[in-house]
Design a protein around this motif. Sequence first.
Motif, PDB file in Angstrom:
ATOM      1  N   PRO A 210       0.813  -1.226   0.000  1.00 49.54           N
ATOM      2  CA  PRO A 210       0.000   0.000   0.000  1.00 49.54           C
ATOM      3  C   PRO A 210       0.846   1.276   0.000  1.00 49.54           C
ATOM      4  CG  PRO A 210      -0.726  -1.516   1.716  1.00 49.54           C
ATOM      5  CD  PRO A 210       0.530  -2.072   1.163  1.00 49.54           C
ATOM      6  N   VAL A 213       2.426   1.819  -3.469  1.00 50.40           N
ATOM      7  CA  VAL A 213       1.391   2.279  -4.410  1.00 50.40           C
ATOM      8  C   VAL A 213       1.069   3.748  -4.142  1.00 50.40           C
ATOM      9  CG1 VAL A 213      -1.056   2.033  -4.998  1.00 50.40           C
ATOM     10  CG2 VAL A 213       0.410   0.010  -4.864  1.00 50.40           C
ATOM     11  N   ARG A 224      -7.770   9.401  -4.371  1.00 52.91           N
ATOM     12  CA  ARG A 224      -7.079   8.803  -5.522  1.00 52.91           C
ATOM     13  C   ARG A 224      -6.256   7.586  -5.097  1.00 52.91           C
ATOM     14  NH1 ARG A 224      -3.475  12.252  -9.817  1.00 52.91           N
ATOM     15  NH2 ARG A 224      -2.785  10.499 -11.055  1.00 52.91           N
ATOM     16  N   VAL A 225      -5.567   7.750  -3.953  1.00 46.85           N
ATOM     17  CA  VAL A 225      -4.787   6.617  -3.422  1.00 46.85           C
ATOM     18  C   VAL A 225      -5.729   5.462  -3.099  1.00 46.85           C
ATOM     19  CG1 VAL A 225      -3.318   5.852  -1.512  1.00 46.85           C
ATOM     20  CG2 VAL A 225      -2.952   8.098  -2.536  1.00 46.85           C
ATOM     21  N   THR A 228      -6.945   3.634  -6.180  1.00 47.15           N
ATOM     22  CA  THR A 228      -5.861   2.799  -6.737  1.00 47.15           C
ATOM     23  C   THR A 228      -5.681   1.538  -5.897  1.00 47.15           C
ATOM     24  OG1 THR A 228      -4.790   4.853  -7.417  1.00 47.15           O
ATOM     25  CG2 THR A 228      -3.459   2.867  -7.525  1.00 47.15           C
ATOM     26  N   LEU A 229      -5.721   1.711  -4.570  1.00 47.36           N
ATOM     27  CA  LEU A 229      -5.516   0.554  -3.689  1.00 47.36           C
ATOM     28  C   LEU A 229      -6.674  -0.439  -3.779  1.00 47.36           C
ATOM     29  CD1 LEU A 229      -3.934   2.214  -0.519  1.00 47.36           C
ATOM     30  CD2 LEU A 229      -2.851   0.576  -2.063  1.00 47.36           C
ATOM     31  N   THR A 231      -8.578  -0.911  -6.356  1.00 47.58           N
ATOM     32  CA  THR A 231      -8.428  -1.595  -7.648  1.00 47.58           C
ATOM     33  C   THR A 231      -7.360  -2.684  -7.550  1.00 47.58           C
ATOM     34  OG1 THR A 231      -8.870   0.557  -8.626  1.00 47.58           O
ATOM     35  CG2 THR A 231      -8.169  -1.174 -10.124  1.00 47.58           C
ATOM     36  N   ALA A 232      -6.241  -2.333  -6.879  1.00 49.57           N
ATOM     37  CA  ALA A 232      -5.161  -3.316  -6.718  1.00 49.57           C
ATOM     38  C   ALA A 232      -5.646  -4.519  -5.902  1.00 49.57           C
ATOM     39  CB  ALA A 232      -3.962  -2.668  -6.033  1.00 49.57           C
ATOM     40  N   GLY A 235      -7.813  -6.653  -8.020  1.00 47.35           N
ATOM     41  CA  GLY A 235      -6.971  -7.390  -8.968  1.00 47.35           C
ATOM     42  C   GLY A 235      -6.249  -8.547  -8.293  1.00 47.35           C
ATOM     43  N   ALA A 236      -5.752  -8.295  -7.081  1.00 48.64           N
ATOM     44  CA  ALA A 236      -5.046  -9.353  -6.343  1.00 48.64           C
ATOM     45  C   ALA A 236      -5.998 -10.506  -6.044  1.00 48.64           C
ATOM     46  CB  ALA A 236      -4.461  -8.783  -5.058  1.00 48.64           C
TER      47      ALA A 236
ATOM     48  N   PRO B 186      -1.428   5.700 -11.934  1.00 48.20           N
ATOM     49  CA  PRO B 186      -2.363   4.917 -11.104  1.00 48.20           C
ATOM     50  C   PRO B 186      -2.688   3.553 -11.702  1.00 48.20           C
ATOM     51  CG  PRO B 186      -3.079   7.194 -11.229  1.00 48.20           C
ATOM     52  CD  PRO B 186      -1.923   7.064 -12.176  1.00 48.20           C
ATOM     53  N   ALA B 189       0.328   1.368 -11.155  1.00 47.54           N
ATOM     54  CA  ALA B 189       0.450   1.063  -9.723  1.00 47.54           C
ATOM     55  C   ALA B 189      -0.595   0.042  -9.290  1.00 47.54           C
ATOM     56  CB  ALA B 189       0.314   2.349  -8.900  1.00 47.54           C
ATOM     57  N   SER B 190      -1.809   0.168  -9.837  1.00 44.38           N
ATOM     58  CA  SER B 190      -2.870  -0.814  -9.514  1.00 44.38           C
ATOM     59  C   SER B 190      -2.459  -2.207  -9.986  1.00 44.38           C
ATOM     60  CB  SER B 190      -4.180  -0.452 -10.220  1.00 44.38           C
ATOM     61  OG  SER B 190      -4.712   0.691  -9.670  1.00 44.38           O
ATOM     62  N   GLY B 193       0.498  -3.396  -7.819  1.00 41.36           N
ATOM     63  CA  GLY B 193       0.043  -3.738  -6.457  1.00 41.36           C
ATOM     64  C   GLY B 193      -0.727  -5.047  -6.459  1.00 41.36           C
ATOM     65  N   ALA B 194      -1.591  -5.212  -7.472  1.00 40.67           N
ATOM     66  CA  ALA B 194      -2.386  -6.448  -7.559  1.00 40.67           C
ATOM     67  C   ALA B 194      -1.483  -7.665  -7.727  1.00 40.67           C
ATOM     68  CB  ALA B 194      -3.354  -6.346  -8.735  1.00 40.67           C
ATOM     69  N   VAL B 195      -0.511  -7.552  -8.625  1.00 45.74           N
ATOM     70  CA  VAL B 195       0.368  -8.702  -8.892  1.00 45.74           C
ATOM     71  C   VAL B 195       1.218  -9.013  -7.653  1.00 45.74           C
ATOM     72  CG1 VAL B 195       2.318  -9.515 -10.287  1.00 45.74           C
ATOM     73  CG2 VAL B 195       0.396  -8.358 -11.382  1.00 45.74           C
ATOM     74  N   ALA B 197       0.608  -8.265  -4.444  1.00 43.57           N
ATOM     75  CA  ALA B 197      -0.212  -8.789  -3.337  1.00 43.57           C
ATOM     76  C   ALA B 197      -0.645 -10.223  -3.631  1.00 43.57           C
ATOM     77  CB  ALA B 197      -1.426  -7.890  -3.122  1.00 43.57           C
ATOM     78  N   GLY B 198      -1.040 -10.476  -4.880  1.00 42.55           N
ATOM     79  CA  GLY B 198      -1.417 -11.839  -5.256  1.00 42.55           C
ATOM     80  C   GLY B 198      -0.245 -12.795  -5.122  1.00 42.55           C
ATOM     81  N   VAL B 225      -0.702   4.783   5.330  1.00 45.02           N
ATOM     82  CA  VAL B 225      -1.218   5.423   4.111  1.00 45.02           C
ATOM     83  C   VAL B 225      -2.180   6.540   4.490  1.00 45.02           C
ATOM     84  CG1 VAL B 225      -2.763   5.058   2.138  1.00 45.02           C
ATOM     85  CG2 VAL B 225      -0.879   3.490   2.552  1.00 45.02           C
TER      86      VAL B 225
END
Lengths: 268, 231
Positions: A210, A213, A224-225, A228-229, A231-232, A235-236, B186, B189-190, B193-195, B197-198, B225
């Motif tokens: 986090p 990112v 915005r952060v 993005t987080l 979304t991440a 995705g994870a 962004p 970064a998304s 971050g996803a890759v 964390a996964g 954060v």
Amino acid sequence: MSGAPEPAPPAAPTIAAPAFPFRTRATIISRLFAVQASWNYEILIGNGIGFCVEPALRLLPGGAGSEEYRAALARQSQYFNAHPYLASFAVGALARAELEGQPPARIERFRTALCGPLGSVGDRLVWVGLLPACSFAGLLLFGLGASPLTCVLVFLVMYNAGHVALRLWGLQMGWEKGLAVASALGHPILREGPVWLARAGTFLAGVAVPLAVMRLVDGGGLARVGITLVTAAAGASALVLFHGRVEGWRLALLAGFAALVLFLFRHA
Amino acid sequence: MIVDVLVLAALGAILGLDVVSFPQAQISRPLVSATLGGAFMGNAGVGLLCGVLLELFAHETLPFGASRYPEWGSSSPIAGAAAAAGAAVGSVPMSLLFAVPFGLLTASLGGWSMVQLRQLNARLARRRLDALARGSARTVAGLQVAGATADLSRAGLVAMLAAIVALPAVRWIAVQPAPMSVYAIPMLASLGGAVAAGAAWKMFHSTSGTRWFGVAGLAVGALLVSLMSRG
């Protein structure tokens, strides 16, 4: 009145450790860093093991070029597989076994038996333990605003402290234990190390991703952060769900180039 | 430009050698090598941004023995250098939007080239099995030197080709007006971050107790954060 105590059975004869001169040790250590230089699908790191053990074989009776030397080098250059850092355990043990004059068949059996454990323990300790933990530590520093030099140096120092220590310790343990080196694989560092490194890596990943990112997005406020987080995280979750069927970095490659084309095309 | 390409090829060769052959000190990791590439082009900060993004992806690709994996050593310095070169003439987001996928693509090609190298090494070894069986020290050392030299050449070639393509391309892309480029970082970064964390879940979830360490880490991360975004 009881008779005289039974005499203790004679202890198994032990072979005194041969001399291991500093120069030989130093040469082996320097060669260990190149143990994988000829990695191939035929004999894997077998040739590398022969290359690393060779300086010790020069101490055999007759020295370099003798019949014993050539036979031992031929044995040590056959197929072998191990994690490159933990190969040092094998190199130390095999060097000692050759200098002790152990029977060739016994050395070859020992060599074969070592392959599996040195591979799996090393993978868990280094590739799935030390490396990601140090990498996440470097990312954490980036997230906290550290300079490029700090991020790079801390990562390299942390990682290589473990890496170099493991190679040196492995060679020492291999040499000390000889053919009994398998007992060293039960050492707490090798048994518990992967567990604690995994725990440290998980904690560091939780903090670092986090923050990294956030710094990448650099400004734009919490919203915005946050987007993005989130979304991440989504995705994870998808990557975990499709584990084994999808590789995230390949998707990112396609998505990145698609976005690049889109951004340029939209302007045109 | 020619000097830049040659120096970057040399840097890529040395860092590519680190991946497997010598000394495996992880100077080839994107965090390090992309920063070095950026520093060479005069902007270590942008090189680091590129390195961090690639590093996030790199967690998914661990260098297990005989498996095929992306080769970061020759690709990341070129990606970092491209990002810095683009930033010097135009937009950082557009430079990164080119440099990061380009770094991933080059790493993939680098991984393919490593498989070819291993096959070449196997052919060399196969031809010398008799000499190895005779215990020839010269053959043993020769195979090591040949393997390392071939790896150095391989990585240098990959880096040089990548630099020849990347530097002019990024200098063109970075100066194109692209209003949507605000979404570039962004988005990257998304994805990163996803890759990462996964990948962390895949690596660590089977170890006992890691779940609670992960939860604790996430709690600390979220708190930091929140505090730092407001600050």
